[in-house]
Design an enzyme around this catalytic site. Structure first.
Site, short mmCIF file in Angstrom:
data_model
loop_
_atom_site.label_atom_id
_atom_site.label_comp_id
_atom_site.label_asym_id
_atom_site.label_seq_id
_atom_site.Cartn_x
_atom_site.Cartn_y
_atom_site.Cartn_z
N GLU A 4 -8.23 -8.31 -16.14
CA GLU A 4 -7.78 -8.08 -14.76
C GLU A 4 -6.27 -8.18 -14.60
O GLU A 4 -5.75 -8.84 -13.69
CB GLU A 4 -8.50 -9.06 -13.81
CG GLU A 4 -10.01 -8.91 -13.85
CD GLU A 4 -10.74 -9.98 -13.06
OE1 GLU A 4 -10.10 -10.77 -12.36
OE2 GLU A 4 -11.99 -10.01 -13.14
N ASN A 18 -10.27 -5.65 -20.07
CA ASN A 18 -11.41 -5.76 -19.14
C ASN A 18 -10.91 -5.84 -17.70
O ASN A 18 -9.98 -6.60 -17.40
CB ASN A 18 -12.21 -7.02 -19.49
CG ASN A 18 -13.57 -7.07 -18.82
OD1 ASN A 18 -14.38 -6.17 -19.01
ND2 ASN A 18 -13.81 -8.11 -18.05
N HIS A 69 -18.69 -4.30 -10.80
CA HIS A 69 -19.25 -5.08 -9.69
C HIS A 69 -19.32 -4.13 -8.50
O HIS A 69 -18.31 -3.86 -7.84
CB HIS A 69 -18.37 -6.29 -9.38
CG HIS A 69 -18.26 -7.26 -10.51
ND1 HIS A 69 -19.35 -7.95 -11.01
CD2 HIS A 69 -17.19 -7.65 -11.25
CE1 HIS A 69 -18.95 -8.73 -12.00
NE2 HIS A 69 -17.65 -8.57 -12.18
N GLU A 114 -19.74 -6.09 -16.82
CA GLU A 114 -20.13 -7.15 -15.89
C GLU A 114 -20.95 -6.59 -14.73
O GLU A 114 -20.79 -7.01 -13.58
CB GLU A 114 -18.89 -7.88 -15.36
CG GLU A 114 -18.03 -8.51 -16.43
CD GLU A 114 -16.86 -9.31 -15.87
OE1 GLU A 114 -16.91 -9.69 -14.68
OE2 GLU A 114 -15.90 -9.57 -16.62
N ASP A 126 -23.21 -5.70 -11.74
CA ASP A 126 -24.16 -6.18 -10.75
C ASP A 126 -24.02 -5.28 -9.52
O ASP A 126 -23.01 -4.60 -9.35
CB ASP A 126 -23.97 -7.67 -10.39
CG ASP A 126 -22.53 -8.08 -10.19
OD1 ASP A 126 -21.76 -7.30 -9.57
OD2 ASP A 126 -22.14 -9.17 -10.64
#
Length: 837
Positions: A176, A218, A254, A284, A286
């Protein structure tokens, strides 16, 4: 203006040279093969797990892991071991967890536990994360010199990578580092102290201590082509040009289901990174669904669509190595604590498979994903790639079969059939709501050249005999798949069962079924009229209303990364507006909504308003909806407005409401036309804003009825019934004589109204009809809708009535609101009665 992200290749040269020398003497890794080395399965997987389906696609299926449930919940550990071939410690390898107290003390207990469990299960491990500006040790502060920060950060990388060499197959090296608005690198302690070279230095350092582990950058919000992913693309290009050892990009994904991307948008972005020679990892994933309209079943059906699209996109791009979810059970998702209660993962809190589970498998094995505009399929296991979960039969032998498949690898087969009515059955009772649904399935037979086949619905309302309805029928063959398609109307009754099944072939003939769908029919809303509803990058199409200052903000977002931020408000009406002149149509009703989060007050009223002008005669204002907003959670404000039937010369939609000085965020607004199978409202003066005190055509059913301007659901007034001496006293309307068009004998009409009370905190309000026929039978009373009303806000009542048939010559027909205790005032507003065509 974008920040420069260009790094200095000379500053990296020494480190790269050291890596090259070290690589010559490295031992090959044998314990943990690299992530991305999966050999595509050549046969249909014999087990229906996420890992098996991923292997068939030559991909990985992974999950983030928390140490505490891994150690203390057997079902957590067993589900993780059975379903995934890659794991990532969710928090246990973050720097602040490893050195929470001081520079010299390390705590690897949680990380070791996860690594040891994964190795015992034969799972590969991706480490997370070596450099991140969050979850830092408390002793990493701005007071550190650049030299101190570089040394301690390098020490963290060395300690982690060396400890888990030959055990961890890949690392999220830098996490990030790019600003959310796509302006360049994120303003972090690393950038401020070390400059942009810290990114390349971290990769060089990681490679120095493990020459074989795959190294990833990432980040979140980079799954599609957008300003932020463009910066990441530029960053990794520069890293590659500087010969920095980077192997891939982790795209966190996300996702909010309300703004989820299409397969095409995902693939286009994945491919451009792969074309650089990198691999892509969905790292990651979701999918948040709390803001998806409808009930939980609908939310999970929409979530299934999103998971399916994401996994399909990865499976279709060579170089996308796999999909990892950030956890796997809703019981332990980070989403709840960060965004609020939600259900973002593929297993529920009891470790039961959700529709998303089946979607992931479908995506890996090649079942076609829904288009972005498709209505969701309410059947969780619709393609049988995972077996027969959720399906039964009333006889014969039901199995998932790889012998035939309409799509993917499997269908469901019913053999040993002893009657033509036997087929695979699913009970929709707990999956669908009353209303219309499109139904489809594919069928074929074995043991006969052709046979009749049909979809049948068995409906059992409580206390009634079963009713059977043929939904679709045709002729199935042994040489191809028959598409059966029809529709059902789910009754509004207490259902004991709603069984949907495929039947028809003669006894002894095997029946195959695949790709079954039950999709809600049109929502009754037209296309979205608003532009830039996510405020992800700017405020295009939006402007300040009144004296406010407005800006795009990434400090808070209901979904995505941005929202509209309204500050410097000198008046209640100051807000954020957009111009819909030319988009709305006179006389049409629109549904509007938006999400509000306060900044500067714990609670305050938030309002959606329309400002319009007819024929140049000056602006008029109509309140669309209001709600009590807060500074702790996003609040949905919604309502409807019928655009005046006049020559419109202006029409604006805006958010307003809180007292002067209170700022607020605004996100995900919507403005859509109501398109339904309803006729016009037959009630005159339904909003009480006309002449004669606002109550023309309405009268007291016992009490006094007047218009009141201090309370209104929309517009300027509502109607209030005061002086009530009994619970049946209320506000009435003569629907036999005063409707705008005659009622249709036997016709069905829908009621929609808003109510509140004064004089008590709570009380019931009902809408009731009274009618009588000249043929006799006396007065008949029918309740058509009820709700629990309060004195603090408006409550909606919906219901329906059926006009007596032509065999009844009406002598009276009244509609009235009643129900609250004597002495309690009843208020009503926005009452509509529309024929269902």
């Amino acid at each position: 203006m974008k920040q420069p992200i260009k790094m200095h290749s000379s500053a990296l040269a020494l480190g790269l040279a050291a890596v090259a020398l070290g690589a010559c003497t490295s031992e090959p890794i044998s314990e943990s093969p690299e992530i991305g080395s999966v050999d595509r399965a050549v046969e249909v997987p014999t087990t229906a797990t996420l890992a098996a389906a991923a292997k068939y696609a030559g991909r990985h299926a992974g999950s983030a892991v928390q140490e505490n449930p891994l150690q203390n919940e057997a079902v957590y550990a067993s589900t993780l071991a059975a379903q995934f071939d890659v794991v990532t410690p969710e928090n246990a390898m973050k720097w602040g967890v490893l050195q929470p107290n001081d520079k010299s003390t390390w705590n690897f207990a949680a990380a070791d536990a996860i690594v040891n469990a994964a190795r015992a299960n034969g799972q590969k491990i991706k480490g997370h994360t070596l450099v991140w500006h969050q979850q830092l040790p408390p002793w990493v502060t701005e007071s550190m010199t650049a030299k101190e920060l570089r040394k301690t950060a390098a020490g963290n990388i060395k300690a982690l990578v060396k400890r888990y060499k030959k055990k961890v197959a890949a690392w999220d090296v830098v996490n990030e580092a790019v600003a959310d608005d796509g302006s360049g690198l994120r303003d972090t302690i690393f950038l401020r102290k070390l400059g942009p070279d810290y990114i390349g230095e971290a990769f060089v350092s990681a490679r120095e201590f493990d020459a074989n582990a795959k190294l990833y950058y990432n980040d979140y919000g980079i799954e599609t082509i957008n300003p932020k992913s463009d910066v990441v693309y530029e960053l990794v290009q520069e890293l590659l040009a500087d010969q920095v050892p980077i192997d891939g990009v982790g795209m966190q994904a996300h996702i909010s289901a309300q703004s989820a991307p299409s397969v095409e948008a995902l693939k286009a972005n994945f491919q451009r990174f792969v074309d650089l020679g990198l691999t892509v990892h969905l790292s990651e994933l979701d999918v948040r669904v709390s803001d998806v309209p409808g009930d939980r079943n609908r939310r999970l059906a929409v979530q299934k669509q999103v998971y399916h699209r994401v996994v399909s996109a990865c499976a279709q791009v060579e170089g996308c190595i796999g999909v990892q979810t950030w956890g796997f059970t809703d019981k332990y998702s980070w989403i709840d604590s960060f965004y609020g209660p939600d259900d973002p993962l593929q297993f529920d809190e009891s470790y039961q498979k959700k529709p998303a589970f089946y979607a992931i498998i479908d995506g890996f094995v090649g079942v076609l994903a829904d288009a972005i505009e498709a209505a969701p399929n309410y059947i969780p296991n619709s393609s049988f790639e995972s077996g027969t979960d959720g399906w039964t039969s009333w006889g014969g032998s039901l199995t998932a079969s790889a012998a035939e498949a309409h799509s993917g690898l499997r269908s469901v087969r019913l053999s040993d059939r002893t009657g033509n009515y036997l087929g695979p059955v699913i009970d929709l009772k707990n999956l669908v709501r009353p209303g219309g649904f499109d139904v489809s399935a594919y069928a074929r037979v074995s043991g006969s050249a052709s046979e009749p086949a049909k979809i049948t619905a068995q409906v059992i309302c409580s206390g009634e005999d079963p009713a059977y309805e043929t939904v679709a029928e045709g002729t199935a063959t042994d040489s191809g798949w028959l598409n059966l398609a029809g529709e059902i109307e789910v009754p509004d009754c207490a259902l004991d069962a709603l069984n949907l099944y495929v039947e028809g072939p003669a006894a002894g003939v095997d029946l195959y079924v695949d790709d079954v769908a039950v999709r809600e029919q049109d929502s009754g809303l037209g296309p979205e009229l608003l532009q830039n509803t996510g405020f992800e990058n700017n405020l295009d199409w939006w402007f300040p209303w009144g004296a406010a200052t407005v800006a795009q903000s990434t400090d808070a977002a209901h979904s995505g990364l941005g929202s509209g931020y309204v500050t410097a408000r000198a008046n209640n009406f100051d807000g954020l507006a957009t111009n819909l002149q030319g988009s709305v149509e006179p006389g049409v009703t629109y549904q509007a909504s938006g999400w509000v989060l306060l900044d500067g007050a714990e609670t305050a009223e938030a309002v959606l308003t329309a400002a319009y002008e007819c024929n140049g005669e000056g602006l008029q204002f109509a309140r669309i909806g209001q709600a009590a907003a807060s500074d702790s959670a996003w609040t949905l404000v919604k309502g409807s407005i019928e655009v005046p039937d006049c020559p419109l010369t202006a029409f604006f939609f805006y958010a307003e409401g809180p007292a002067p000085g209170i700022s607020f965020y605004f996100d995900d607004p919507s403005f859509r036309a109501t398109i339904s199978n309803e006729g016009p409202n037959v009630l005159r003066n339904s909003s009480f804003d006309s002449a004669a005190g606002g109550t023309a055509w309405w009268f007291g059913w016992g009490p006094t009825v007047v218009g009141v301007s201090t309370e209104a659901h929309s517009g300027d007034q509502s109607a209030i019934g005061t002086g009530r001496t009994d619970s049946w006293n209320g506000i009435a309307y003569d629907i036999m004589n005063n409707t705008s068009e005659p009622l249709v004998p036997g016709g069905s009409y829908a009621l929609d109204a808003w109510v509140r009370i004064n004089g008590a905190a709570t009380g019931n309000v009902n809408f009731t009809t009274q009618h009588a026929c000249a043929e006799g039978g006396g007065d008949q009373y029918t309740g058509i809708g009820a709700t629990a009303a309060t004195d603090t806000g408006w409550a909606q009542i919906t219901g329906g009535l059926t006009v007596p048939p032509a065999t009844c010559t009406l002598t009276k027909y009244f509609l009235y609101a009643e129900g609250a205790a004597a002495g309690v005032d009843i208020l009503i507003d926005d009452v509509t009665l529309t024929q269902q065509l």
